[in-house]
Design an enzyme around this catalytic site. Structure first.
Site, mmCIF file in Angstrom:
data_model
loop_
_atom_site.group_PDB
_atom_site.id
_atom_site.type_symbol
_atom_site.label_atom_id
_atom_site.label_comp_id
_atom_site.label_asym_id
_atom_site.label_seq_id
_atom_site.Cartn_x
_atom_site.Cartn_y
_atom_site.Cartn_z
ATOM 1 N N ASN A 63 63.200 60.914 5.682
ATOM 2 C CA ASN A 63 64.393 61.201 6.482
ATOM 3 C C ASN A 63 65.599 60.902 5.598
ATOM 4 O O ASN A 63 65.951 59.745 5.403
ATOM 5 C CB ASN A 63 64.377 60.299 7.734
ATOM 6 C CG ASN A 63 65.658 60.395 8.548
ATOM 7 O OD1 ASN A 63 66.487 61.271 8.303
ATOM 8 N ND2 ASN A 63 65.808 59.499 9.511
ATOM 9 N N TRP A 64 66.178 61.961 5.068
ATOM 10 C CA TRP A 64 67.278 61.775 4.107
ATOM 11 C C TRP A 64 68.581 61.364 4.780
ATOM 12 O O TRP A 64 69.548 61.042 4.108
ATOM 13 C CB TRP A 64 67.484 63.054 3.287
ATOM 14 C CG TRP A 64 66.356 63.403 2.372
ATOM 15 C CD1 TRP A 64 65.141 62.774 2.270
ATOM 16 C CD2 TRP A 64 66.322 64.467 1.411
ATOM 17 N NE1 TRP A 64 64.366 63.378 1.314
ATOM 18 C CE2 TRP A 64 65.067 64.421 0.766
ATOM 19 C CE3 TRP A 64 67.233 65.462 1.034
ATOM 20 C CZ2 TRP A 64 64.698 65.330 -0.225
ATOM 21 C CZ3 TRP A 64 66.863 66.364 0.043
ATOM 22 C CH2 TRP A 64 65.612 66.295 -0.578
ATOM 23 N N LYS A 65 68.637 61.456 6.104
ATOM 24 C CA LYS A 65 69.852 61.126 6.860
ATOM 25 C C LYS A 65 71.045 61.899 6.294
ATOM 26 O O LYS A 65 70.868 63.022 5.836
ATOM 27 C CB LYS A 65 70.066 59.599 6.874
ATOM 28 C CG LYS A 65 68.805 58.861 7.349
ATOM 29 C CD LYS A 65 69.021 57.420 7.699
ATOM 30 C CE LYS A 65 67.704 56.823 8.170
ATOM 31 N NZ LYS A 65 67.825 55.414 8.581
ATOM 32 N N GLY B 12 66.807 50.203 7.787
ATOM 33 C CA GLY B 12 67.873 50.017 6.809
ATOM 34 C C GLY B 12 68.251 48.568 6.559
ATOM 35 O O GLY B 12 69.280 48.290 5.932
ATOM 36 N N HIS C 141 66.008 59.990 16.982
ATOM 37 C CA HIS C 141 66.142 58.865 16.053
ATOM 38 C C HIS C 141 67.111 57.832 16.644
ATOM 39 O O HIS C 141 68.070 58.190 17.317
ATOM 40 C CB HIS C 141 66.652 59.374 14.696
ATOM 41 C CG HIS C 141 66.585 58.334 13.637
ATOM 42 N ND1 HIS C 141 67.542 57.351 13.523
ATOM 43 C CD2 HIS C 141 65.662 58.082 12.674
ATOM 44 C CE1 HIS C 141 67.203 56.550 12.516
ATOM 45 N NE2 HIS C 141 66.063 56.972 11.989
ATOM 46 N N SER D 43 62.410 50.240 6.935
ATOM 47 C CA SER D 43 62.288 49.511 5.668
ATOM 48 C C SER D 43 60.888 49.620 5.050
ATOM 49 O O SER D 43 60.431 48.680 4.396
ATOM 50 C CB SER D 43 62.689 48.045 5.841
ATOM 51 O OG SER D 43 64.052 47.953 6.218
ATOM 52 N N GLU E 77 59.816 53.078 15.338
ATOM 53 C CA GLU E 77 60.810 52.526 14.423
ATOM 54 C C GLU E 77 61.585 51.407 15.111
ATOM 55 O O GLU E 77 62.561 51.678 15.833
ATOM 56 C CB GLU E 77 61.793 53.618 13.989
ATOM 57 C CG GLU E 77 61.142 54.788 13.291
ATOM 58 C CD GLU E 77 62.124 55.517 12.388
ATOM 59 O OE1 GLU E 77 61.844 55.606 11.191
ATOM 60 O OE2 GLU E 77 63.180 55.955 12.876
ATOM 61 N N GLU F 114 69.445 56.201 15.421
ATOM 62 C CA GLU F 114 70.859 56.385 15.062
ATOM 63 C C GLU F 114 71.500 57.428 15.971
ATOM 64 O O GLU F 114 72.674 57.318 16.332
ATOM 65 C CB GLU F 114 70.978 56.769 13.575
ATOM 66 C CG GLU F 114 70.686 55.559 12.688
ATOM 67 C CD GLU F 114 70.090 55.884 11.332
ATOM 68 O OE1 GLU F 114 70.164 57.043 10.890
ATOM 69 O OE2 GLU F 114 69.540 54.956 10.707
ATOM 70 N N GLY G 112 63.341 56.200 5.312
ATOM 71 C CA GLY G 112 64.765 56.491 5.137
ATOM 72 C C GLY G 112 65.182 56.227 3.699
ATOM 73 O O GLY G 112 64.993 57.054 2.805
ATOM 74 N N GLY G 113 65.732 55.049 3.457
ATOM 75 C CA GLY G 113 66.293 54.696 2.150
ATOM 76 C C GLY G 113 65.380 55.021 0.976
ATOM 77 O O GLY G 113 65.831 55.603 -0.028
HETATM 78 P P1 PGA Z 1 64.748 53.035 6.445
HETATM 79 O O1 PGA Z 1 64.961 54.135 7.598
HETATM 80 O O2 PGA Z 1 63.468 53.393 5.741
HETATM 81 O O3 PGA Z 1 65.951 53.203 5.549
HETATM 82 O O4 PGA Z 1 64.688 51.704 7.102
HETATM 83 C C1 PGA Z 1 63.883 54.618 8.350
HETATM 84 C C2 PGA Z 1 64.387 55.614 9.381
HETATM 85 O O5 PGA Z 1 65.459 55.401 9.947
HETATM 86 O O6 PGA Z 1 63.728 56.638 9.630
#
Ligand code: PGA
Length: 250
Positions: A9-11, A173, A95, A213, A167, A97, A234-235
């Site tokens: 997930n590149w956000k 994050g 998600h 994470s 999640e 967010e 994500g990251g």
């Molecule tokens: P993260 O994000 O790996 O940066 O914690 C995961 C996500 O939000 O899908």
């Protein structure tokens, strides 16, 4: 046996040029597509260019969101058919967010899930508790409400096309990953809930990803849990080497 699914997930990261560069690095990697499925979810503006870059690769394309209407006067929105036409096979829905910053609710998640399925997209439905909810022992009730809300009115045939991503919001994050036991506990709960709603066939085949994470140094332990069928990254998905180390984790 459920095939593992590792999704990036590149956000809100990567211009078109940067996205093509990362996709090119990933497309050059080899993997056993019989063992693991790999999906990357760039921003909308990168989809077409990334899709072209992935030609000939077994990496699949996904989007990070969609809108439930088919077309019309909805300025700024993107429909399921548009995602299909851009080459997407997957779409992330609900998600945390989007729930936190963009007023996503269980009801809108449900509308998006239905729209995605109608268009033939494979949905990745995100659920997970906030830190205070975990501290108040509400993890299971929150996750149950989110799943019942997301899947409301869906048949078993529809539901079985979905992937669920667990999640925990406090892990996203933050570098504070859930322990393998914490993840397994909730994943087991989710599978039991799906079993109660849809029966054995759907529960046994549905993939439940962990997200929050997940990195190369903790992925193996998490992926070894019986009900952890992959990761939503994500990251660590923004760099080819760190993402690939997770794809390669056993
Ligand atoms: P993260 O994000 O790996 O940066 O914690 C995961 C996500 O939000 O899908």
């Amino acid at each position: 046996m459920r095939k593992k699914i590792i999704a990036g997930n590149w956000k809100m990261n990567k211009t078109v040029g940067e996205a093509v560069e990362l996709a090119r690095e990933l497309a050059a990697k080899d993997f056993d597509s019989g063992r693991v499925q790999v999906v990357i979810c760039p921003p909308f503006t990168d989809l077409t260019a990334v899709q072209e870059t992935l030609q000939g690769s077994r990496i699949e394309l996904g989007a990070q969101d969609l809108y439930w209407e088919k077309s019309g006067a909805f300025t700024g929105q993107i429909s399921a058919d548009m995602l299909v036409s851009a080459g997407c096979a997957y779409v992330i829905i609900g998600h945390s967010e989007r729930r936190q910053y963009f007023s996503e609710t269980d009801e809108t998640v449900n509308l998006k899930l239905v729209a995605a399925l109608q268009a033939g997209l494979n949905p990745i439905v995100c659920v997970g508790e906030m830190l205070d909810e975990r501290q108040n022992d509400e993890t299971e009730s929150v996750v149950e409400r989110q799943i019942r809300g997301a899947f409301a009115g869906l048949t078993a045939e529809q539901a079985q096309k979905a992937v669920i991503a667990y999640e925990p919001v406090w892990a996203i994050g933050t570098g504070q990953v859930a322990t393998p036991d914490q993840a397994q506990e909730v994943h087991g709960f989710i599978r039991a809930l799906i079993r109660e709603i849809y029966g054995d066939a759907v529960a046994d085949s549905m993939r439940i990803q962990y997200g929050g994470s997940m990195k190369a140094n903790n992925a193996s332990e998490l992926l070894r849990q019986p009900d952890v069928d992959g990761g939503l990254i994500g990251g660590a998905s923004l760099d080819a080497e760190s993402f690939w180390a997770i794809v390669k984790a056993e």
